[in-house]
Design a protein around this motif. Sequence first.
Motif, PDB file in Angstrom:
ATOM      1  N   VAL A  29       0.843  -1.200   0.000  1.00  0.00           N
ATOM      2  CA  VAL A  29       0.000   0.000   0.000  1.00  0.00           C
ATOM      3  C   VAL A  29       0.878   1.251   0.000  1.00  0.00           C
ATOM      4  CG1 VAL A  29      -1.620   1.373   1.360  1.00  0.00           C
ATOM      5  CG2 VAL A  29      -1.991  -1.082   1.096  1.00  0.00           C
ATOM      6  N   ALA A  30       1.916   1.260   0.832  1.00  0.00           N
ATOM      7  CA  ALA A  30       2.819   2.416   0.905  1.00  0.00           C
ATOM      8  C   ALA A  30       3.498   2.666  -0.441  1.00  0.00           C
ATOM      9  CB  ALA A  30       3.862   2.189   1.991  1.00  0.00           C
ATOM     10  N   GLN A  31       3.860   1.605  -1.137  1.00  0.00           N
ATOM     11  CA  GLN A  31       4.487   1.755  -2.457  1.00  0.00           C
ATOM     12  C   GLN A  31       3.516   2.373  -3.454  1.00  0.00           C
ATOM     13  OE1 GLN A  31       5.628  -2.309  -3.102  1.00  0.00           O
ATOM     14  NE2 GLN A  31       7.612  -2.075  -2.083  1.00  0.00           N
ATOM     15  N   HIS A  32       2.261   1.953  -3.407  1.00  0.00           N
ATOM     16  CA  HIS A  32       1.247   2.551  -4.277  1.00  0.00           C
ATOM     17  C   HIS A  32       1.113   4.051  -4.003  1.00  0.00           C
ATOM     18  CE1 HIS A  32      -0.179  -0.911  -6.375  1.00  0.00           C
ATOM     19  NE2 HIS A  32      -0.592  -1.555  -5.298  1.00  0.00           N
ATOM     20  N   LEU A  33       1.209   4.435  -2.742  1.00  0.00           N
ATOM     21  CA  LEU A  33       1.060   5.844  -2.392  1.00  0.00           C
ATOM     22  C   LEU A  33       2.208   6.665  -2.959  1.00  0.00           C
ATOM     23  CD1 LEU A  33      -0.109   5.586   1.337  1.00  0.00           C
ATOM     24  CD2 LEU A  33      -1.490   5.690  -0.735  1.00  0.00           C
ATOM     25  N   ASP A  34       3.394   6.101  -3.019  1.00  0.00           N
ATOM     26  CA  ASP A  34       4.532   6.789  -3.633  1.00  0.00           C
ATOM     27  C   ASP A  34       4.222   7.116  -5.086  1.00  0.00           C
ATOM     28  OD1 ASP A  34       6.178   6.834  -1.429  1.00  0.00           O
ATOM     29  OD2 ASP A  34       7.108   4.908  -1.872  1.00  0.00           O
ATOM     30  N   TYR A  35       3.678   6.129  -5.796  1.00  0.00           N
ATOM     31  CA  TYR A  35       3.384   6.331  -7.208  1.00  0.00           C
ATOM     32  C   TYR A  35       2.308   7.400  -7.396  1.00  0.00           C
ATOM     33  CZ  TYR A  35       5.846   1.900  -7.966  1.00  0.00           C
ATOM     34  OH  TYR A  35       6.784   0.903  -8.008  1.00  0.00           O
ATOM     35  N   LEU A  36       1.300   7.368  -6.557  1.00  0.00           N
ATOM     36  CA  LEU A  36       0.140   8.224  -6.757  1.00  0.00           C
ATOM     37  C   LEU A  36       0.489   9.705  -6.677  1.00  0.00           C
ATOM     38  CD1 LEU A  36      -2.980   7.891  -7.167  1.00  0.00           C
ATOM     39  CD2 LEU A  36      -3.176   8.555  -4.788  1.00  0.00           C
ATOM     40  N   VAL A  37       1.290  10.093  -5.700  1.00  0.00           N
ATOM     41  CA  VAL A  37       1.562  11.516  -5.508  1.00  0.00           C
ATOM     42  C   VAL A  37       2.773  11.977  -6.303  1.00  0.00           C
ATOM     43  CG1 VAL A  37       0.507  11.574  -3.232  1.00  0.00           C
ATOM     44  CG2 VAL A  37       2.949  11.095  -3.431  1.00  0.00           C
ATOM     45  N   ALA A  38       3.271  11.117  -7.210  1.00  0.00           N
ATOM     46  CA  ALA A  38       4.407  11.516  -8.028  1.00  0.00           C
ATOM     47  C   ALA A  38       4.009  12.507  -9.109  1.00  0.00           C
ATOM     48  CB  ALA A  38       5.040  10.284  -8.673  1.00  0.00           C
ATOM     49  N   PHE A  39       2.717  12.733  -9.293  1.00  0.00           N
ATOM     50  CA  PHE A  39       2.242  13.643 -10.325  1.00  0.00           C
ATOM     51  C   PHE A  39       1.640  14.871  -9.663  1.00  0.00           C
ATOM     52  CE2 PHE A  39       1.810   9.224 -11.505  1.00  0.00           C
ATOM     53  CZ  PHE A  39       2.602   9.167 -12.640  1.00  0.00           C
ATOM     54  N   ASN A  40       1.178  15.816 -10.477  1.00  0.00           N
ATOM     55  CA  ASN A  40       0.602  17.044  -9.936  1.00  0.00           C
ATOM     56  C   ASN A  40      -0.665  16.799  -9.132  1.00  0.00           C
ATOM     57  OD1 ASN A  40       2.571  18.729 -10.856  1.00  0.00           O
ATOM     58  ND2 ASN A  40       1.520  19.276 -12.747  1.00  0.00           N
ATOM     59  N   ARG A  41      -1.242  15.607  -9.268  1.00  0.00           N
ATOM     60  CA  ARG A  41      -2.439  15.310  -8.484  1.00  0.00           C
ATOM     61  C   ARG A  41      -2.155  15.382  -6.996  1.00  0.00           C
ATOM     62  NH1 ARG A  41      -1.076  10.397 -10.579  1.00  0.00           N
ATOM     63  NH2 ARG A  41      -2.674  10.562 -12.161  1.00  0.00           N
ATOM     64  N   GLY A  42      -0.886  15.206  -6.586  1.00  0.00           N
ATOM     65  CA  GLY A  42      -0.534  15.320  -5.178  1.00  0.00           C
ATOM     66  C   GLY A  42      -0.907  16.680  -4.622  1.00  0.00           C
ATOM     67  N   LYS A  43      -0.803  17.710  -5.462  1.00  0.00           N
ATOM     68  CA  LYS A  43      -1.171  19.061  -5.028  1.00  0.00           C
ATOM     69  C   LYS A  43      -2.672  19.154  -4.775  1.00  0.00           C
ATOM     70  CE  LYS A  43       2.559  21.108  -7.784  1.00  0.00           C
ATOM     71  NZ  LYS A  43       2.873  21.980  -8.942  1.00  0.00           N
ATOM     72  N   ARG A  44      -3.452  18.502  -5.623  1.00  0.00           N
ATOM     73  CA  ARG A  44      -4.915  18.553  -5.454  1.00  0.00           C
ATOM     74  C   ARG A  44      -5.339  17.793  -4.201  1.00  0.00           C
ATOM     75  NH1 ARG A  44      -4.201  17.377 -10.934  1.00  0.00           N
ATOM     76  NH2 ARG A  44      -4.529  19.192 -12.241  1.00  0.00           N
ATOM     77  N   ILE A  45      -4.740  16.638  -3.992  1.00  0.00           N
ATOM     78  CA  ILE A  45      -5.059  15.861  -2.793  1.00  0.00           C
ATOM     79  C   ILE A  45      -4.729  16.681  -1.558  1.00  0.00           C
ATOM     80  CG2 ILE A  45      -4.463  13.797  -1.461  1.00  0.00           C
ATOM     81  CD1 ILE A  45      -3.887  12.409  -4.159  1.00  0.00           C
ATOM     82  N   SER A  46      -3.543  17.292  -1.553  1.00  0.00           N
ATOM     83  CA  SER A  46      -3.106  18.093  -0.408  1.00  0.00           C
ATOM     84  C   SER A  46      -4.044  19.261  -0.155  1.00  0.00           C
ATOM     85  CB  SER A  46      -1.681  18.599  -0.646  1.00  0.00           C
ATOM     86  OG  SER A  46      -1.229  19.347   0.453  1.00  0.00           O
ATOM     87  N   ALA A  47      -4.456  19.941  -1.232  1.00  0.00           N
ATOM     88  CA  ALA A  47      -5.351  21.100  -1.075  1.00  0.00           C
ATOM     89  C   ALA A  47      -6.687  20.682  -0.475  1.00  0.00           C
ATOM     90  CB  ALA A  47      -5.557  21.776  -2.426  1.00  0.00           C
ATOM     91  N   ASN A  48      -7.235  19.565  -0.949  1.00  0.00           N
ATOM     92  CA  ASN A  48      -8.525  19.103  -0.432  1.00  0.00           C
ATOM     93  C   ASN A  48      -8.425  18.672   1.026  1.00  0.00           C
ATOM     94  OD1 ASN A  48      -9.375  19.561  -3.024  1.00  0.00           O
ATOM     95  ND2 ASN A  48     -10.299  17.563  -3.327  1.00  0.00           N
ATOM     96  N   LEU A  49      -7.325  18.012   1.383  1.00  0.00           N
ATOM     97  CA  LEU A  49      -7.148  17.607   2.774  1.00  0.00           C
ATOM     98  C   LEU A  49      -6.932  18.818   3.677  1.00  0.00           C
ATOM     99  CD1 LEU A  49      -4.877  14.436   2.344  1.00  0.00           C
ATOM    100  CD2 LEU A  49      -7.308  14.496   2.929  1.00  0.00           C
ATOM    101  N   SER A  50      -6.240  19.831   3.172  1.00  0.00           N
ATOM    102  CA  SER A  50      -6.041  21.059   3.952  1.00  0.00           C
ATOM    103  C   SER A  50      -7.372  21.728   4.267  1.00  0.00           C
ATOM    104  CB  SER A  50      -5.146  22.035   3.190  1.00  0.00           C
ATOM    105  OG  SER A  50      -3.820  21.574   3.140  1.00  0.00           O
ATOM    106  N   SER A  51      -8.261  21.763   3.281  1.00  0.00           N
ATOM    107  CA  SER A  51      -9.579  22.359   3.497  1.00  0.00           C
ATOM    108  C   SER A  51     -10.336  21.618   4.586  1.00  0.00           C
ATOM    109  CB  SER A  51     -10.382  22.339   2.190  1.00  0.00           C
ATOM    110  OG  SER A  51      -9.756  23.139   1.205  1.00  0.00           O
ATOM    111  N   ALA A  52     -10.219  20.289   4.588  1.00  0.00           N
ATOM    112  CA  ALA A  52     -10.904  19.496   5.615  1.00  0.00           C
ATOM    113  C   ALA A  52     -10.336  19.818   6.997  1.00  0.00           C
ATOM    114  CB  ALA A  52     -10.753  17.999   5.312  1.00  0.00           C
ATOM    115  N   TRP A  53      -9.022  19.950   7.102  1.00  0.00           N
ATOM    116  CA  TRP A  53      -8.394  20.214   8.399  1.00  0.00           C
ATOM    117  C   TRP A  53      -8.758  21.607   8.919  1.00  0.00           C
ATOM    118  CZ3 TRP A  53      -5.468  16.954  11.434  1.00  0.00           C
ATOM    119  CH2 TRP A  53      -4.891  17.525  12.559  1.00  0.00           C
ATOM    120  N   GLU A  54      -8.803  22.575   8.033  1.00  0.00           N
ATOM    121  CA  GLU A  54      -9.095  23.951   8.459  1.00  0.00           C
ATOM    122  C   GLU A  54     -10.466  24.060   9.108  1.00  0.00           C
ATOM    123  OE1 GLU A  54      -8.652  26.268   4.966  1.00  0.00           O
ATOM    124  OE2 GLU A  54      -6.459  26.091   4.902  1.00  0.00           O
TER     125      GLU A  54
END
Length: 590
Positions: free
Chosen positions: A445-470
Amino acid sequence: MKICTERQKLLDCDGHAMVVGGPGSGKTTIALKKALVRIERGLEPGQSVLFLSFSRAAVARIVQASRLQLSRDNRTLLNVQTFHSFFWDLLKTHSYLLGTPRTIRILMPQDERVRNGGIKRDKEPRKWAAWLQERENLFASEGLIAFDLFAPKAASLLSQSLLIRELIAERFPLVIVDEAQDTGPDAWRCIELLADSTQVICLADLEQQIFDHLPGIGPERIEAIKTVLQPTKINLGSENMRSPGSQIAEFGQDILAGRTRSGGYRGVSTLSFNRATDLGQTLRKALGCLKRQVRNETTNWPKTIAILVPSGSEAAKVSASLNSATKPVPHKLMFDEDEARLAARFAAYLLEPREGIDETSQIAEALMLLCDLKKAAGASSAVKQLLGWVAKCKTGKISTAGQVAALRIVLATLKTTAFTGDPAKDWTFTKKTLRASGEPMLITVAQHLDYLVAFNRGKRISANLSSAWETTETYSRAREALDAALTQDLILDGIDDPDGIQVMTIHKAKGKQFDGVIVLRRESHNGQKLVSNFVWRGDTSPYRRSRKILMVAVTRAKTHTMMVQQIWPSCPIMKDHTLSSAYEQAQSKG
């Protein structure tokens, strides 16, 4: 670009047209100039030129080229989309006319694989036929639409509604279809229906039709375009604008035609390696030579490099070899992402607050998410085992199996109090915790996560999670935030081509271009026989399909193509080509 007689025909044409030409012949560039001519002629408010392509890679290339060809104001009047995003815009507004609920939702590819258990069309035809019917039922009753249904449902909608066709034609007075030879039957039907009311320009090259293994895609597409549209024909031949000053295009054409030359090609080199040689070591050497070559030929270091291989399994091996040794080579792996998305959903669950939920319920939900991952992979034995542990949880008991014990430790570690509110740091902490578990399933699972955020989509995931935390100072509904980011990437965005080294299959490279390209050839098993993996299974001499695919691979380079080849077994396509040594070229030019 020199506007020759053929190109001027397109710029002057008021009816349908078809532009044909080889790789790098300038089809996209002249099409953008045609779009500019139409824009400058004047558009009504709300109108724009629609530029359609079958892949996000091609869309990225078109967007990049438009920045060079069009002013900022004119680019706002150019609507560049994949067929999928265009069809989605159409269906989410009008699909109720097909009898669906008013609101439709996308059945993401990873969720489709969970529902159908990862069955394969070619290996389990009866199960696949049953799934096709189930997919139709989901669309009609629940408004869930799988990606493969976008085109047929859009075609059905357009065929039944003249008003919708007129609305689209009014909005887009010019439609440009890139890679038209690869449009499937339903996508082509949509273009055919619109052609009565709007001008259509098709860009095509039958020699680059490498998706003809898919149902409904074949040489007949070009003939259908000619028959239906009666287009003005513009032939750009094999002129090379992608890699001017090199002989990369000539190399590709010679591969296709089965020709060889003894003097080699400018911009093409080869690097041989022995079967016993470490692949990571070979690729590091190849990358060093390639970077030096591009530097020598352009005075600039390459920004983009692709390592192209025939299969997804080979791409994974290349990625693993680059990650080996004490200093991994930074790179991005383009791969089948369904399992990675499901792994990310599991990780998002680990980020969510679970206070007040008893441990048994937490474990059961986590196990079900892992079960989804295994269903998508078609791992029936693992699914059965996971479901057995879930059933035990429902009786109020927790299995003592090692995998469950490791999962309990992970859940106990990853609580809201352990997180900082910085999605990047917390995502990394989650991966480290999964790796530290020592449990192979969780490490995967951890290896899959490395692959997933290797693209610009990592920025979108981070932005959405930041909104949830705020909002709550927790990652509440993190799975919803993740799914929203992935859906946006898959449908609406995801068109930025990242810099750096990318590892991908040749088919995924279709429509892309890079400063330098490494095409890797290794041995492949065909029954008990070892063969070159440049020869596709079932292809026989003169290897027409294999040559076409290899031609697409080598012509992705703008400056230099390097053939990295295993010495044995020999390749019937490459064995007679005499290429310069990559290592000697790099050294001789300092």
